[in-house]
Design a protein around this motif. Structure first.
Motif, PDB file in Angstrom:
ATOM      1  N   THR A  84       0.843  -1.199   0.000  1.00  0.00           N
ATOM      2  CA  THR A  84       0.000   0.000   0.000  1.00  0.00           C
ATOM      3  C   THR A  84       0.876   1.247   0.000  1.00  0.00           C
ATOM      4  N   THR A  85       0.438   2.232  -0.733  1.00  0.00           N
ATOM      5  CA  THR A  85       1.123   3.518  -0.729  1.00  0.00           C
ATOM      6  C   THR A  85       0.098   4.617  -0.944  1.00  0.00           C
ATOM      7  N   THR A  86       0.492   5.827  -0.631  1.00  0.00           N
ATOM      8  CA  THR A  86      -0.400   6.979  -0.794  1.00  0.00           C
ATOM      9  C   THR A  86       0.229   7.967  -1.767  1.00  0.00           C
ATOM     10  N   THR A 114     -10.166   7.153  -2.263  1.00  0.00           N
ATOM     11  CA  THR A 114      -9.874   8.559  -2.530  1.00  0.00           C
ATOM     12  C   THR A 114     -10.430   9.425  -1.406  1.00  0.00           C
ATOM     13  N   GLN A 115     -10.158  10.705  -1.536  1.00  0.00           N
ATOM     14  CA  GLN A 115     -10.721  11.672  -0.598  1.00  0.00           C
ATOM     15  C   GLN A 115     -12.020  12.269  -1.135  1.00  0.00           C
ATOM     16  N   THR A 145      -5.093   6.386  -1.832  1.00  0.00           N
ATOM     17  CA  THR A 145      -4.376   5.295  -1.175  1.00  0.00           C
ATOM     18  C   THR A 145      -4.472   4.084  -2.089  1.00  0.00           C
ATOM     19  N   TRP A 148      -7.956   1.349  -5.075  1.00  0.00           N
ATOM     20  CA  TRP A 148      -7.648   2.623  -4.446  1.00  0.00           C
ATOM     21  C   TRP A 148      -8.889   3.204  -3.789  1.00  0.00           C
ATOM     22  N   GLN A 165      -3.522   0.241  -3.323  1.00  0.00           N
ATOM     23  CA  GLN A 165      -3.124  -1.089  -2.855  1.00  0.00           C
ATOM     24  C   GLN A 165      -2.824  -1.962  -4.071  1.00  0.00           C
ATOM     25  N   THR A 172      -6.090  12.812  -2.990  1.00  0.00           N
ATOM     26  CA  THR A 172      -5.130  11.905  -2.347  1.00  0.00           C
ATOM     27  C   THR A 172      -5.673  10.487  -2.468  1.00  0.00           C
TER      28      THR A 172
END
Lengths: 235, 159
Positions: B65-67, B102-103, B134, B100, B136, B132
């Motif tokens: 996982t990364t952002t 999102t915001q 996130t 992913w 996976q 933004t």
């Protein structure tokens, strides 16, 4: 308003600028991240009792709540833990039968009957000693991890008498098992290191060992003991 | 010939024309400038989904996982409507599943490598769109021997 490239032949100068901008957008670099396998290798060897937070598939009874591969932490399954227990395998030779060549069955104080994979009652205790584990690694299937036994020359009693470890052998099976066992039958070779099994990569490997004392030589009465160390080595 | 029959024939002809007229136009996909995008950690640490393998050689999934802070330049489509996709081309080390959240500016979703997924559809009202995400990544661990770069991009469909 931006003109479309298809109508370039009829564009006025202001529109050409917009077309060029679109061309730059087309060549924008894609975004790149690096997938880095962290801690890609893991090994687990269990001889006798072991340690798991729970069965791999969750629960403590068979059949598991989830069929593999739908097991693991997301389904309540456990992870391996350290366990320092040293289990004992023992047998008693009745008087009058010492050295008569009739093998004596040995039993274990291990209580490990259930596989930590799925809770299945794989071994029969106290007759059988569980041995199993796994070798986790990235990449394609690799050479198997090996399991060796470091064996003293003999079992000793308090008086210093000795029984060669080669007097102890084992068979290998498992409830419901068919085909070759990852830890096949064998006989200890005293005073050395011998390979006793292998674990294919990324799969669970387990067997149940049934030990016996060959009882082929006459020895003085006494309690003889010795420790065998099992070691797993990944390529 | 009655007037009614002439009317019917005319309607049929017009309907045929309408079908030709409104057949879906070929979408023109353009890669969006995402040079303003930043990853909080461009190296995604991949870990086994399960610490333990199955009895057979299965269940070898690795997850990481990364952002990222997405900032895409949509100036060329300003004051127009567009459909924006996250595209994950087919690439090494093999099949990749990307999901992913999102915001809220973009849509959450998931995509298999070799495909793309809609993340926005509507009017383009600002020169840049930001969110933004996130991410996976899910990959078969048996395909991974070492760190591998994975590329994705954003596409605008204009018709």
């Amino acid at each position: 308003m931006r003109a479309k490239p298809r109508s370039l032949g009829r564009l006025h100068p202001a529109s050409i600028g917009a077309v060029l901008l679109a061309a730059f957008s087309t060549s924008a670099p894609a975004y790149t991240v690096t997938l880095d396998p962290a801690a890609p290798t893991a090994i687990y060897l269990q001889v006798g009792v072991g340690g798991f937070t729970a069965d791999y598939c969750g629960g403590t009874s068979y059949p598991p709540q989830h069929e593999t591969p739908n097991c693991g932490p997301n389904y309540g399954g456990g992870t391996p833990e350290n366990n320092s227990t040293i289990n004992l395998v023992s047998g008693t030779v009745a008087s009058g039968t010492v050295g008569n060549g009739t093998a004596v069955a040995m039993t274990t104080n291990s209580t490990a009957a259930n596989s930590y994979l799925d809770g299945y009652v794989f071994c029969s205790v106290p007759a059988q000693l569980y041995i199993g584990g796994f070798y986790r690694t990235t990449g394609a299937t690799t050479a198997a991890a090996s399991v060796t036994a470091t064996v003293p020359a003999g079992l000793k009693d308090a008086a210093g008498d000795s029984i060669p470890f080669s007097q102890i052998q084992w068979t290998s099976s498992g409830n419901g098992d068919t085909g070759a066992e990852p830890f096949p039958a064998g006989t200890f070779v005293g005073g050395g290191v011998q390979t006793v099994g292998s674990m294919a990569s990324n799969s669970w490997n387990e067997s149940c060992l049934t030990f016996s004392y060959l009882n082929s030589t006459v020895r003085p009465g006494g309690t003889y003991s010795g420790a065998v160390l099992y070691t797993m080595s990944a390529p | 010939m009655s007037t009614a029959r002439r009317t019917t024939a005319g309607f049929f002809f017009a309907l045929t024309l309408t079908i030709f007229c409104c057949a879906p136009a070929q979408a023109n996909s353009i890669t969006i400038d995402d040079s303003g995008t930043q990853a909080l950690d461009p190296a995604v640490s991949m870990r086994w989904k399960t610490a333990t393998p199955a009895r057979s050689a299965a269940d070898n999934v690795m997850i990481g996982t990364t952002t990222i802070r997405v900032r895409i330049n949509v100036t060329p489509w300003l004051k127009r409507s567009g459909r924006i996709y996250l595209s994950l081309p087919a690439q090494q080390p093999g099949p990749i599943r990307l999901s992913w959240i999102t915001q809220g500016r973009f849509l959450p979703g998931q995509v298999q490598s070799g495909n793309r997924m809609l993340i926005y559809s509507g009017p383009i009202t600002t020169p840049f769109m930001e969110d933004t995400l996130t991410l996976q990544f899910v990959v078969d661990g048996t395909l991974m021997r070492r760190a591998v770069p994975v590329t994705y991009h954003f596409e605008m469909d204009e018709s």
